[in-house]
Design a protein around this motif. Structure first.
Motif, PDB file in Angstrom:
ATOM      1  N   GLY A   1     -60.211 -20.945  -7.530  1.00 39.20           N
ATOM      2  CA  GLY A   1     -60.861 -22.195  -7.186  1.00 39.20           C
ATOM      3  C   GLY A   1     -61.928 -22.034  -6.125  1.00 39.20           C
ATOM      4  O   GLY A   1     -62.910 -22.770  -6.108  1.00 39.20           O
TER       5      GLY A   1
ATOM      6  N   THR B   1     -65.312 -14.986 -23.522  1.00 35.54           N
ATOM      7  CA  THR B   1     -65.195 -16.350 -23.003  1.00 35.54           C
ATOM      8  C   THR B   1     -64.615 -17.288 -24.042  1.00 35.54           C
ATOM      9  O   THR B   1     -63.736 -18.122 -23.738  1.00 35.54           O
TER      10      THR B   1
ATOM     11  N   LEU C   1     -61.091 -19.542 -23.930  1.00 36.86           N
ATOM     12  CA  LEU C   1     -61.060 -20.980 -24.205  1.00 36.86           C
ATOM     13  C   LEU C   1     -60.144 -21.308 -25.377  1.00 36.86           C
ATOM     14  O   LEU C   1     -59.435 -22.324 -25.362  1.00 36.86           O
TER      15      LEU C   1
ATOM     16  N   GLY D   1     -56.536 -21.659 -24.609  1.00 40.97           N
ATOM     17  CA  GLY D   1     -56.183 -22.788 -23.753  1.00 40.97           C
ATOM     18  C   GLY D   1     -56.507 -22.564 -22.293  1.00 40.97           C
ATOM     19  O   GLY D   1     -55.872 -23.188 -21.433  1.00 40.97           O
ATOM     20  N   GLY D   2     -57.460 -21.709 -22.012  1.00 37.54           N
ATOM     21  CA  GLY D   2     -57.811 -21.420 -20.630  1.00 37.54           C
ATOM     22  C   GLY D   2     -58.571 -22.553 -19.973  1.00 37.54           C
ATOM     23  O   GLY D   2     -59.381 -23.225 -20.610  1.00 37.54           O
ATOM     24  N   HIS D   3     -58.286 -22.761 -18.689  1.00 32.29           N
ATOM     25  CA  HIS D   3     -58.957 -23.803 -17.917  1.00 32.29           C
ATOM     26  C   HIS D   3     -60.081 -23.151 -17.106  1.00 32.29           C
ATOM     27  O   HIS D   3     -59.925 -22.845 -15.925  1.00 32.29           O
ATOM     28  N   ILE D   4     -61.205 -22.948 -17.759  1.00 37.86           N
ATOM     29  CA  ILE D   4     -62.343 -22.315 -17.111  1.00 37.86           C
ATOM     30  C   ILE D   4     -63.606 -22.801 -17.803  1.00 37.86           C
ATOM     31  O   ILE D   4     -63.593 -23.110 -19.012  1.00 37.86           O
ATOM     32  N   ILE D   5     -64.669 -22.903 -17.050  1.00 38.11           N
ATOM     33  CA  ILE D   5     -65.957 -23.329 -17.601  1.00 38.11           C
ATOM     34  C   ILE D   5     -66.587 -22.167 -18.358  1.00 38.11           C
ATOM     35  O   ILE D   5     -66.429 -20.998 -17.977  1.00 38.11           O
TER      36      ILE D   5
ATOM     37  N   SER E   1     -67.173 -18.374 -16.842  1.00 36.42           N
ATOM     38  CA  SER E   1     -66.577 -17.158 -17.374  1.00 36.42           C
ATOM     39  C   SER E   1     -67.637 -16.088 -17.647  1.00 36.42           C
ATOM     40  O   SER E   1     -67.423 -14.905 -17.377  1.00 36.42           O
TER      41      SER E   1
ATOM     42  N   ALA F   1     -56.622 -18.206 -15.471  1.00 37.05           N
ATOM     43  CA  ALA F   1     -57.249 -19.211 -16.328  1.00 37.05           C
ATOM     44  C   ALA F   1     -56.408 -19.562 -17.542  1.00 37.05           C
ATOM     45  O   ALA F   1     -56.643 -20.606 -18.160  1.00 37.05           O
ATOM     46  N   VAL F   2     -55.434 -18.724 -17.921  1.00 40.74           N
ATOM     47  CA  VAL F   2     -54.652 -18.954 -19.134  1.00 40.74           C
ATOM     48  C   VAL F   2     -53.180 -19.079 -18.771  1.00 40.74           C
ATOM     49  O   VAL F   2     -52.761 -18.843 -17.626  1.00 40.74           O
ATOM     50  N   ASN F   3     -52.393 -19.429 -19.767  1.00 41.07           N
ATOM     51  CA  ASN F   3     -50.946 -19.518 -19.611  1.00 41.07           C
ATOM     52  C   ASN F   3     -50.366 -18.129 -19.339  1.00 41.07           C
ATOM     53  O   ASN F   3     -50.828 -17.146 -19.910  1.00 41.07           O
TER      54      ASN F   3
END
Length: 284
Positions: free
Chosen positions: A143, A192, A196, A199-203, A207, A256-258
Motif C-alpha cells: 500500500g 498482469t 487480475l 482475482g488479484g487486487h492490483i491496478i 502491476s 495482490a492475490v489469495n
C-alpha cells in the motif's frame, strides 16, 4: 257563564279548607308561642402553640456551601483559526507540498519549465526504485510502495535492457533489440492479466510499473556481462541478479492475490525473469 255564577267546591276540598281555618283559630287564641331555649355554646378547643420565629423545624444537617449549589460550567476551548495559505507556499525549495498532498488544488504542470518536469519525473523514478528493489521498511507494504506509480521508469529499464543486449550481440543487433523489447513488454502485460484473472487486487498499470522496476537488477547484470565476456562470470552474475529481481517482485505479487493462489501468480514472473537471464548468457 256570567260573573254572578259560582261553582260549588268538591266536598273533599271544602273539608280541607275548614280544617286549615280551625288550626289558624286555635293558634290565635292560645297567644304567642313559647320560644325554645337557645343551644348552649360549645366548649372552647385547646389551641396549638405556634412559634412566630420559623414555621418549620430546624434541621441538624450542616448548611450547603453557596458554591456547591451552583453547577460548574466548564468553558469549551475555541480552536485557533487556520492560517491562510498563500499561492507562493505551494512549492518551496523545489519540493511539492500542499498541492501534492491532496489537500489543495494540484499544481499546474502545463506552464512549468521542461527542466522542472524532468527533475520531478527523475525524482519519482528514484523514489519508486528504492521502494521496490532496495531493502527498506516500506517494501513489505504494497500500500505504501508504488503508491505514486509511473510508467517512465519501467519503459526506461526495458529499453535499456534491450539496447544492452543488442550492443552485446555481434550480429543482427536490431533483431536482438526487437526480440528483447517484445519479450519484456508482452511478458509484463501477460503477467498482469494473469494476476487480475486470479482475482488479484492490483491496478493494471501499477502491476506493469512493478514488473518493470524489478528488471533493474537484470539491467545491472546485463551491463556487467557485456563488459566481461566470461561464461562462468555470466552465470554467477545472472544467478545473483535473477534472485534479486525475484525477491523484489515477491512481496507485491504475493500480497495482490489469495494465499492459495500465490504460486500461480509467482511462477510466471519467475519464468519470465529466467528467460531474460538466458538471453543475457546466450548473446555473445
Amino acid at each position: 257563564m256570567s260573573q254572578g255564577d259560582t261553582v260549588p267546591l268538591h266536598p273533599s276540598s271544602q273539608s280541607d279548607i275548614d280544617e286549615i281555618e280551625n288550626l289558624i283559630n286555635e293558634s290565635v287564641q292560645s297567644g304567642p308561642g313559647t320560644v325554645l331555649a337557645a343551644r348552649p355554646p360549645s366548649p372552647t378547643r385547646p389551641s396549638i402553640p405556634v412559634s412566630s420565629s420559623s414555621p418549620f423545624m430546624q434541621s441538624n444537617l450542616p448548611p450547603l456551601h453557596p458554591s456547591s449549589s451552583a453547577q460548574k460550567v466548564t468553558p469549551v476551548p475555541v480552536p485557533p483559526p487556520l492560517p491562510a495559505v498563500s499561492n507562493s507556499s505551494n512549492f518551496q525549495g523545489g519540493s511539492q507540498t500542499i498541492g501534492a498532498s491532496a489537500f489543495g488544488s494540484p499544481p499546474n504542470t502545463l506552464t512549468e519549465p521542461v527542466w522542472d518536469t524532468v527533475k520531478r519525473d527523475l525524482s519519482r523514478i528514484v523514489s519508486n526504485l528504492k521502494l521496490v528493489v532496495f531493502p527498506n521498511p516500506y517494501r513489505e507494504d504494497p500500500g505504501k510502495a508504488l503508491r505514486d506509480w509511473d510508467l517512465w521508469g519501467p519503459f526506461f529499464f526495458i529499453v535499456f535492457l534491450g539496447l544492452t543486449l543488442s550492443w552485446s550481440a555481434s550480429v543482427k543487433k536490431s533483431e536482438v533489440f526487437a526480440v528483447a523489447f517484445a519479450l519484456l513488454a508482452a511478458g509484463a502485460v501477460i503477467l498482469t492479466l494473469n494476476v487480475l484473472l486470479l482475482g488479484g487486487h492490483i491496478i493494471f498499470f501499477q502491476s506493469l510499473s512493478l514488473l518493470g522496476y524489478c528488471l533493474f537488477p537484470l539491467d545491472v547484470g546485463a551491463v556487467i556481462c557485456m563488459l566481461k565476456d566470461n561464461v562462468i562470470l555470466k552465470m554467477v552474475v545472472v544467478s545473483v541478479t535473477l534472485a534479486w529481481s525475484s525477491w523484489a517482485a515477491y512481496p507485491f505479487m504475493s500480497a495482490a492475490v489469495n494465499p492459495r493462489r500465490k504460486a500461480l501468480a509467482l511462477y510466471p514472473v519467475f519464468l519470465m525473469y529466467v528467460s531474460v537471464g538466458f538471453l543475457i548468457i546466450a548473446i555473445n
